[in-house]
Design an enzyme around this catalytic site. Sequence first.
Site, PDB file in Angstrom:
ATOM      1  N   GLY A  11       0.840  -1.199   0.000  1.00  0.00           N
ATOM      2  CA  GLY A  11       0.000   0.000   0.000  1.00  0.00           C
ATOM      3  C   GLY A  11       0.870   1.242   0.000  1.00  0.00           C
ATOM      4  N   GLY A 115       4.840  -7.226   4.039  1.00  0.00           N
ATOM      5  CA  GLY A 115       4.543  -8.098   2.896  1.00  0.00           C
ATOM      6  C   GLY A 115       5.629  -7.997   1.834  1.00  0.00           C
ATOM      7  N   ILE A 137       1.884   3.233   6.569  1.00  0.00           N
ATOM      8  CA  ILE A 137       1.168   4.115   7.502  1.00  0.00           C
ATOM      9  C   ILE A 137       0.856   3.379   8.799  1.00  0.00           C
ATOM     10  CG2 ILE A 137       0.086   5.532   5.701  1.00  0.00           C
ATOM     11  CD1 ILE A 137      -2.586   4.019   6.415  1.00  0.00           C
ATOM     12  N   ASP A 138       0.892   2.036   8.748  1.00  0.00           N
ATOM     13  CA  ASP A 138       0.462   1.253   9.924  1.00  0.00           C
ATOM     14  C   ASP A 138       1.504   1.274  11.056  1.00  0.00           C
ATOM     15  OD1 ASP A 138      -1.618   0.572   8.236  1.00  0.00           O
ATOM     16  OD2 ASP A 138      -0.773  -1.369   7.695  1.00  0.00           O
ATOM     17  N   GLY A 181      -4.770   0.522   9.817  1.00  0.00           N
ATOM     18  CA  GLY A 181      -3.726   0.006  10.707  1.00  0.00           C
ATOM     19  C   GLY A 181      -3.621  -1.504  10.745  1.00  0.00           C
TER      20      GLY A 181
HETATM   21  O1  F6P Z   1      -1.079  -1.490   5.028  1.00  0.00           O
HETATM   22  C1  F6P Z   1      -1.583  -0.247   4.663  1.00  0.00           C
HETATM   23  C2  F6P Z   1      -3.085  -0.287   4.569  1.00  0.00           C
HETATM   24  O2  F6P Z   1      -3.549   1.018   4.261  1.00  0.00           O
HETATM   25  C3  F6P Z   1      -3.786  -0.829   5.818  1.00  0.00           C
HETATM   26  O3  F6P Z   1      -3.863   0.094   6.863  1.00  0.00           O
HETATM   27  C4  F6P Z   1      -5.129  -1.217   5.230  1.00  0.00           C
HETATM   28  O4  F6P Z   1      -5.713  -2.247   5.986  1.00  0.00           O
HETATM   29  C5  F6P Z   1      -4.779  -1.705   3.851  1.00  0.00           C
HETATM   30  O5  F6P Z   1      -3.527  -1.140   3.518  1.00  0.00           O
HETATM   31  C6  F6P Z   1      -5.793  -1.329   2.794  1.00  0.00           C
HETATM   32  O6  F6P Z   1      -5.450  -1.931   1.593  1.00  0.00           O
HETATM   33  P1  F6P Z   1      -6.146  -1.578   0.208  1.00  0.00           P
HETATM   34  O7  F6P Z   1      -5.453  -0.373  -0.352  1.00  0.00           O
HETATM   35  O8  F6P Z   1      -5.930  -2.796  -0.625  1.00  0.00           O
HETATM   36  O9  F6P Z   1      -7.604  -1.294   0.467  1.00  0.00           O
END
Ligand code: F6P
Length: 360
Positions: A11, A115, A137-138, A181
Site C-alpha cells: 500500500g 509483505g 502508515i500502519d 492500521g
Molecule cells: O497497510 C496499509 C493499509 O492502508 C492498511 O492500513 C489497510 O488495511 C490496507 O492497507 C488497505 O489496503 P487496500 O489499499 O488494498 O484497500
Amino acid sequence: MKRIGVLTGGGDCPGLNAVIRAIVKTASDLDIEVIGFRDGFRGVVMNEFLPLAPKDVVGILIKGGTILGSSNRDNPYHFKTEKNGETVYADLSDQAVANIEQLGLDCTIVIGGDGTLSCADDFMQKGVKIVGVPKTIDNDLNGTDLTFGFMTAIDTATDALEKLHTTAESHHRIMVLEVMGRDAGWIALQAGIAGGADVVLIPEIPFTLEQVAKRIFERKNRGRTFSIIIVAEGAKPVGGQQVVKRIVSGSPEPFRLGGIGGEIARQLEEITGFESRVTVLGHLQRGGKPSAFDRILASRYGVAAVEMATQGQFGMMASLQGTAISTVPIAVAIKELKTVPPEGELVQTARSLGMSFGAP
Ligand code: F6P
C-alpha cells in the site's frame, strides 16, 4: 557499484517519492545509475522499469503517492496471469530474479512494509542483493521505531478528529472515526491522543460495548453531551472477531479489514440513546503530501539505503532507533508484527488522560 534498482511495494503512503528522490540524488553523486521498477514486484516479474536520473525526481519531494506505482496484490510467487482466456496463478519468482540479473543490478532497494520485505527476503535466498527501507502508515514493522508515512497518517486522522469534535458537540452525538492500521492500533492510539478522543479501540485490547457505554454515561454525568471514539479497523470485541471487508485473492495479505466502526456506532446508539454516526477515514490516510517530519525521515532513509548498498550491507533494512538512523536485518523486521504493547507507556499515557480502551 554501478547500477541499482528501486521499487515501491505494498500500500502506498506519503513519503515514497521523498525516498526515491533521496536515492537518486545520493546515487548520482556517486556515479551510480538508478532504475525504478514499475508497480512494485510486478515490474520485476514483467521487466517493466524506467531510468531515474536527477532530472526525473525534480519536484517530487512534496508529492504523495509514488512515481513508480505500487501494488499490494502482485506476488511473484503466486502471480496472476492468463492462460487460454483463464486466470491462473504461477510462481514467476525465477523469472523475476533472471530479470534482475540481466539488468546487471548490483543492489535492489526495496521500499515496503512486511509483505513486500518478506518477498524481498525470499529473493535474497535466491541470491539477489537487497537493501530495505521501512514504509507503511500502519507503523507495524518490527526493528524500527518508525516507518515513514505513519506520522502523516496521524496528522490526517488527528485533523478528522478535530473536525468531528465540533459537529459532535453541536448535535450532542457520538462520533465514531474508523482508521486503518490492520492488526496494529498505532494510528488509532496516537491520533486518539493528539485529537483528544474519549475512547480508543485497538486490536491489542479487546473491548466490550458495556465499557464503552460506561465512559459515555460518565461523560454525560459530567455534562458532556457528545463523545468521540476512534476505532482501529482491526479492533475486536472480547471473544469476537475482526470485521473483514473483502478478500483480495492472490495478494500476499488477502484480508482487508473494515466495518467495525459502523457496527459500534449502531450498537452504541441502541445502548446509550445518543444519536451516533460513523466516519470511515479510509485511503485519505494514505494520500496527500507527506508532513515535514515524513519528508525528513524518508529522505534520511533514502540516503542511508544507498550508503548501505555501497557498503555491501545486503539483507539489511534502514531503521530509526531513537533519533538515529541505523540498520537491522530484514529478517528481524519481518519476524513478527510490531503491535501496541497493551501495558506500554503510550497506553498508560492515554489512560492517564482519561481515555477509555473499552476495557476495565
Ligand atoms: O497497510 C496499509 C493499509 O492502508 C492498511 O492500513 C489497510 O488495511 C490496507 O492497507 C488497505 O489496503 P487496500 O489499499 O488494498 O484497500
